[in-house]
Design an enzyme around this catalytic site. Structure first.
Site, PDB file in Angstrom:
ATOM      1  N   GLY B  46     -33.664 -59.061  15.440  1.00 18.02           N
ATOM      2  CA  GLY B  46     -33.138 -59.684  14.228  1.00 18.02           C
ATOM      3  C   GLY B  46     -32.889 -58.656  13.160  1.00 18.02           C
ATOM      4  O   GLY B  46     -33.117 -57.464  13.373  1.00 18.02           O
ATOM      5  N   GLU B  62     -26.829 -58.882  15.621  1.00 17.15           N
ATOM      6  CA  GLU B  62     -28.117 -58.210  15.793  1.00 17.15           C
ATOM      7  C   GLU B  62     -28.512 -58.145  17.266  1.00 17.15           C
ATOM      8  O   GLU B  62     -29.005 -57.124  17.743  1.00 17.15           O
ATOM      9  CB  GLU B  62     -29.218 -58.915  14.986  1.00 17.15           C
ATOM     10  CG  GLU B  62     -29.074 -58.773  13.478  1.00 17.15           C
ATOM     11  CD  GLU B  62     -29.417 -57.369  12.973  1.00 17.15           C
ATOM     12  OE1 GLU B  62     -29.958 -56.548  13.756  1.00 17.15           O
ATOM     13  OE2 GLU B  62     -29.134 -57.081  11.793  1.00 17.15           O
ATOM     14  N   GLU B  66     -29.118 -54.686  19.057  1.00 24.41           N
ATOM     15  CA  GLU B  66     -30.476 -54.315  19.439  1.00 24.41           C
ATOM     16  C   GLU B  66     -30.745 -54.406  20.929  1.00 24.41           C
ATOM     17  O   GLU B  66     -31.665 -53.762  21.429  1.00 24.41           O
ATOM     18  CB  GLU B  66     -31.498 -55.171  18.688  1.00 24.41           C
ATOM     19  CG  GLU B  66     -31.418 -54.948  17.190  1.00 24.41           C
ATOM     20  CD  GLU B  66     -32.637 -55.465  16.454  1.00 24.41           C
ATOM     21  OE1 GLU B  66     -32.980 -54.868  15.422  1.00 24.41           O
ATOM     22  OE2 GLU B  66     -33.239 -56.452  16.912  1.00 24.41           O
ATOM     23  N   PRO B  83     -43.620 -67.685   1.336  1.00 24.09           N
ATOM     24  CA  PRO B  83     -43.470 -66.542   0.423  1.00 24.09           C
ATOM     25  C   PRO B  83     -44.124 -65.256   0.929  1.00 24.09           C
ATOM     26  O   PRO B  83     -43.645 -64.174   0.622  1.00 24.09           O
ATOM     27  CB  PRO B  83     -44.142 -67.033  -0.861  1.00 24.09           C
ATOM     28  CG  PRO B  83     -44.046 -68.514  -0.806  1.00 24.09           C
ATOM     29  CD  PRO B  83     -44.144 -68.872   0.653  1.00 24.09           C
ATOM     30  N   GLU B 115     -36.611 -49.818  22.042  1.00 25.37           N
ATOM     31  CA  GLU B 115     -37.201 -50.298  23.276  1.00 25.37           C
ATOM     32  C   GLU B 115     -37.140 -51.829  23.283  1.00 25.37           C
ATOM     33  O   GLU B 115     -37.570 -52.482  22.334  1.00 25.37           O
ATOM     34  CB  GLU B 115     -38.659 -49.835  23.358  1.00 25.37           C
ATOM     35  CG  GLU B 115     -39.212 -49.855  24.759  1.00 25.37           C
ATOM     36  CD  GLU B 115     -40.645 -49.344  24.808  1.00 25.37           C
ATOM     37  OE1 GLU B 115     -41.331 -49.634  25.789  1.00 25.37           O
ATOM     38  OE2 GLU B 115     -41.064 -48.666  23.838  1.00 25.37           O
TER      39      GLU B 115
END
Lengths: 229, 229
Positions: B46, B62, B66, B83, B115
């Site tokens: 992400g 992403e 990735e 939060p 990785e």
DNA sequence: TCAAAAGTGTTAAAAATACACCCATGG
DNA sequence: CCATGGGTGTATTTTTAACACTTTTGA
């Protein structure tokens, strides 16, 4: 905070789809916008998320501020993030879904200098932003979920008749149900507590009142029971 | 853009829970973090949402960057916004849920200096941030949804045997199914196209191959049909 | 010829559906 | 006494669940 990245950030809002039920119809709560953009257009209640509050807290705060409403049942619906959904720039909105007992909330409909009102979901005015999409998503979710979770009780008063319960399902599912089969099924779950009370002020035989046993449901749920209409 | 408000804004990220299936288990794709916070810890793929891309586009970008993965099936899961969920400050993350055919994606598992690896969902290392919660939510969603939407086919090769199909459901639902009843039910839907091919290189009677008819499903769905296992 | 998985039918139980009448009450 | 909705039982159909043996193939 030694690891702060700095990317340009979208704004983050919450919007709430609050459903209620009255004798006619399934209703949704709308607020008339007092400021641009879409000034004067009806919209879902909502607003910007503060830095120190959770998303659901933000949704509850906005609902309280804009309409004086504190729903019992509130859950996240979907996050709307199309780049062009807000003319002010990139605004991502986390939508929430809430159910209230209209009897508790009729009065508060207009508050706080803003104009708020309940509209039939089948006759909604043109809405600001992509709120028509959000409403459609919420309505679909309600129709889907009411059949396998005991959500509907949140729309009824705490004590209700089996006919009220059936009407509620009929309005949400948009189809008629067989009275006897409906009653058999619901009573067979043993989640309705039969009260020693009947409805008042009706000009025919008064129906028995029932109450949904939330506690028992929680227990059964843990034990693997699945509510299903 | 004359109506710009300016509030402090949370950062906005997407995270992806990508499931795959192999002979042993249901697997999830994880990435080893190369930077703080949680450097060296495994995490869901992400990253930050760009200002001009939709949320799903961000999730797909992403994943591509990735792990070199482009899932066929991807849908929004839930938005996580507590939060304190990220030590860098207020970061709200829209989580996505994806299914891939492991056969297509085994090779690409490690790419791009990062990785990446597939882990059994029943044996996952300690994860960064609140990613364990996100994974749990996704796993629950998969288990719930696979029964009433034909998602599972996205985990199998395009041509599969009925036994492969049954094993897939057994792994996801974590219970055994009766072979004959399973076959009867699935074939009765008439959504499986029986091919003139059988599996190869097995040391016993070769099973017939089937293909899921996505097109027919779309049609039936429009006509009110509900897939249900 | 044996091991391993493919493939196939039937029966019993449970659940869903369809349907019609009597009852209690207030006006 | 009648209009209005409340309340109940049964028969039929459909769906689900449980269960065992024969077939094909490659080694």
């Amino acid at each position: 905070m030694s690891y702060t990245y700095d990317y340009p950030r979208p704004s983050l809002t919450v919007d709430c789809v609050v459903f209620g039920l009255d004798d006619e119809d399934l209703k949704v709560l709308l607020i008339k916008r007092g400021v641009e953009p879409f000034q004067g257009r009806w919209a879902l209640p909502g607003g910007f998320v503060h830095m120190d509050e959770s998303l659901e807290d933000a949704a509850r705060r906005e609902l309280q501020e804009e309409a004086g409403i504190r729903p019992n049942l509130m859950e996240q619906l979907y996050t709307f993030g199309a780049p062009e959904r807000d003319p002010r720039g990139r605004v991502v909105s986390v939508a929430y879904f809430a159910l209230v007992k209209l009897s508790d909330h009729r009065v508060h409909a207009a508050t706080d200098a803003r104009e708020a009102a309940w509209f039939s979901v089948y006759d909604v005015p043109r809405l600001a932003f992509d709120h028509a999409d959000i409403l459609a998503t919420a309505h679909q979710r309600l129709k889907g979920k009411v059949r396998y979770q005991p959500l509907g009780f949140e729309l009824l008063p705490p004590k209700f008749t089996l006919t009220q319960l059936q009407r509620m399902y009929e309005k949400i599912l948009e189809r008629e149900l067989d009275k006897r089969n409906f009653r058999k099924k619901l009573l067979a779950m043993e989640l309705l507590e039969e009260l020693d009370e009947v409805e008042q002020d009706v000009s025919h035989r008064a129906a028995r009142l029932y109450r949904f046993d939330h506690k028992k449901y929680k227990q059964l749920e843990k034990a693997g029971f699945n509510f299903e209409l």
